[in-house]
Write an enzyme that holds these catalytic residues in place. Structure first.
Site, PDB file in Angstrom:
ATOM      1  N   HIS A   1      28.817  91.522  63.274  1.00 34.21           N
ATOM      2  CA  HIS A   1      28.139  91.388  64.571  1.00 34.21           C
ATOM      3  C   HIS A   1      28.636  92.436  65.573  1.00 34.21           C
ATOM      4  CE1 HIS A   1      25.589  87.843  63.904  1.00 34.21           C
ATOM      5  NE2 HIS A   1      26.521  87.504  63.028  1.00 34.21           N
TER       6      HIS A   1
ATOM      7  N   GLU B   1      12.088  95.573  60.315  1.00 29.39           N
ATOM      8  CA  GLU B   1      12.714  94.250  60.390  1.00 29.39           C
ATOM      9  C   GLU B   1      12.488  93.645  61.789  1.00 29.39           C
ATOM     10  OE1 GLU B   1      14.742  93.034  57.706  1.00 29.39           O
ATOM     11  OE2 GLU B   1      15.188  91.154  58.742  1.00 29.39           O
TER      12      GLU B   1
ATOM     13  N   ASP C   1      22.746  97.071  57.777  1.00 34.62           N
ATOM     14  CA  ASP C   1      22.245  96.743  56.442  1.00 34.62           C
ATOM     15  C   ASP C   1      21.409  97.876  55.849  1.00 34.62           C
ATOM     16  OD1 ASP C   1      23.402  94.399  57.178  1.00 34.62           O
ATOM     17  OD2 ASP C   1      21.539  93.264  57.387  1.00 34.62           O
TER      18      ASP C   1
HETATM   19  C1  GLA Z   1      22.776  90.911  59.776  1.00 32.64           C
HETATM   20  C2  GLA Z   1      22.118  92.068  60.504  1.00 32.64           C
HETATM   21  C3  GLA Z   1      23.095  93.233  60.694  1.00 32.64           C
HETATM   22  C4  GLA Z   1      24.411  92.776  61.306  1.00 32.64           C
HETATM   23  C5  GLA Z   1      24.936  91.533  60.578  1.00 32.64           C
HETATM   24  C6  GLA Z   1      26.133  90.949  61.264  1.00 32.64           C
HETATM   25  O1  GLA Z   1      23.097  91.254  58.456  1.00 32.64           O
HETATM   26  O2  GLA Z   1      20.990  92.519  59.799  1.00 32.64           O
HETATM   27  O3  GLA Z   1      22.495  94.248  61.477  1.00 32.64           O
HETATM   28  O4  GLA Z   1      24.260  92.545  62.669  1.00 32.64           O
HETATM   29  O5  GLA Z   1      23.963  90.521  60.459  1.00 32.64           O
HETATM   30  O6  GLA Z   1      27.207  91.831  61.248  1.00 32.64           O
END
Ligand code: GLA
Length: 390
Positions: free
Chosen positions: A34, A157, A169
């Site tokens: 996060h 997304e 991600d």
């Molecule tokens: C999800 C989101 C990422 C990131 C994580 C927490 O996977 O897609 O962008 O914020 O949560 O670290």
């Protein structure tokens, strides 16, 4: 094996052969959770579980999509693309972004397959988006660079899945490198590959097999809470742009007095950035014991201050806390279910999984699934044929 399965399914569905096949992996994140949408740092890596897409051009202006897993089809005209609540939305979101950004794409057939468990916090959706944008870039010779593809995937997304995710991600899926983690500065997007040398320990993922429905709405709420904290600090420090620029002292002075929840959220993020920087140094120095301890601290923060954990994740972390074979463990990804990530001594993995499966079943009534993650390359073409100008 998946390559064969997807090409067979493609031939059956679309009655044409020789598709371009692209593989895009799921990801783990060692530490730095996060932090991405707060312009902080993350330390992810691509893994050996991946999404595959197979594509060919069509003569008409239609998208014919097929999911091997769901055995479902989705057909839509290029001019009529809308978000849906099915697997197709991630592909449609990417096509929509390409069109909105002025890239010239035509109709295409696409089959989707893979072995990234869905809802496990391993970013199957980012992997679908990255595989799709990479494949379409190749198929229609769009000449989009990788960083721009990452942004397109992330935006898909936001717009078609409704999750205001950070960049981690999609970045990890696209830029992964075998046996390396990526230290990514989510503000400048500068990155460094750091060898993941775990000295006899392995990355073990323990899947709770739950995904609580709160996950996307709470995710978006966390983002807003962080923005609120920044806005309050900014009233006194106009140069501050994100939690990256904020200190605990600033939070104590300007946020704690206003709202305790926002304060705890922001405090977690500020501390997590510090943990990542120190943890990354420890990894580079070979001190993975210290890194492991930080992972436990991260979990504590995510559970108590950021409040994105859940009973099932907490049980799994608690169960390994005093185990000498486990250097570190924490929930991973957005939260509210999915996997914990654990650093486990190689010889102890089998017995540990067996023991935890029992503990978990007794406590929750649920099955535990475990994976030992290998660190792999990011998005790449699987078939060798040159498609760009066909
Ligand atoms: C999800 C989101 C990422 C990131 C994580 C927490 O996977 O897609 O962008 O914020 O949560 O670290």
């Amino acid at each position: 094996m998946i390559t064969n399965r997807i090409t067979n399914a493609f031939a059956t569905q679309f009655d044409t052969s020789d598709p371009l096949v692209v593989r895009s992996p799921g990801r783990v994140n060692i530490i730095g959770e996060h932090t991405d949408y707060n312009e902080g740092f993350v330390l992810p890596a691509a893994i050996d579980k991946a999404i595959y897409v197979a594509v060919t051009k069509r003569d008409d202006e239609k998208l014919h999509l097929h999911s091997v897993d769901f055995n479902q089809n989705y057909v839509v005209a290029l001019t009529d693309i809308q978000p849906t609540d099915s697997w197709a939305t991630y592909i449609l979101g990417v096509a929509d972004q390409l069109i909105k950004r002025g890239h010239s794409i035509g109709g295409f057939n696409l089959a989707l397959d893979g072995d990234v468990p869905i809802g496990a916090g391993l970013s199957s959706s980012a992997a679908v988006e990255c595989a799709t944008v990479f494949a379409l870039n190749e198929l229609f010779a769009l000449s989009i660079d990788k960083m721009e593809m990452v942004r397109i995937a992330q935006k898909a997304e936001h717009t078609f899945a409704g999750v205001m995710c950070g960049i981690m991600d999609q970045f990890a899926s696209m830029f992964g490198k075998k046996d390396y983690v990526i230290k990514l500065d989510c503000r400048s997007l500068e990155y460094e590959y750091v060898p993941l040398k775990l000295q006899g320990y392995k990355v073990v993922l323990l899947n709770t097999n739950v995904k609580h429905s709160l996950s996307s709405s709470e995710y978006n709420t966390r983002r807003q809470e962080c923005e609120q904290g920044v806005a309050w600090v900014k009233e006194h420090h106009p140069d501050v742009k994100s939690l990256r620029d904020v200190t605990l002292e600033m939070l104590n002075q300007h946020v704690a007095t206003k709202d305790q929840i926002v304060y705890r959220r922001c405090k977690y993020v500020v501390k997590e950035n510090e943990r990542l920087l120190k943890g990354c140094e420890e990894l580079q120095q070979g001190n993975i014991k210290a890194l492991g301890e930080r992972m436990f601290q991260t979990h504590e923060g995510l559970s108590k201050d950021y409040e994105v954990s859940c009973k099932e994740l907490d049980i799994l972390v608690e169960a390994v806390k005093d185990n000498a074979d486990v250097l570190g463990a924490r929930m991973m990804g957005g939260g509210f279910g999915g996997c914990t990530i654990n650093l486990v001594k190689e010889e102890a993995i089998e017995a540990l999984i067996e023991k935890l499966a029992k503990v978990y079943k007794e406590a929750t009534g649920l099955e535990l699934t475990a994976y030992v993650a290998q660190i792999e390359n990011g998005t790449e073409t699987v078939t060798q044929k040159e498609y760009s100008h066909v």
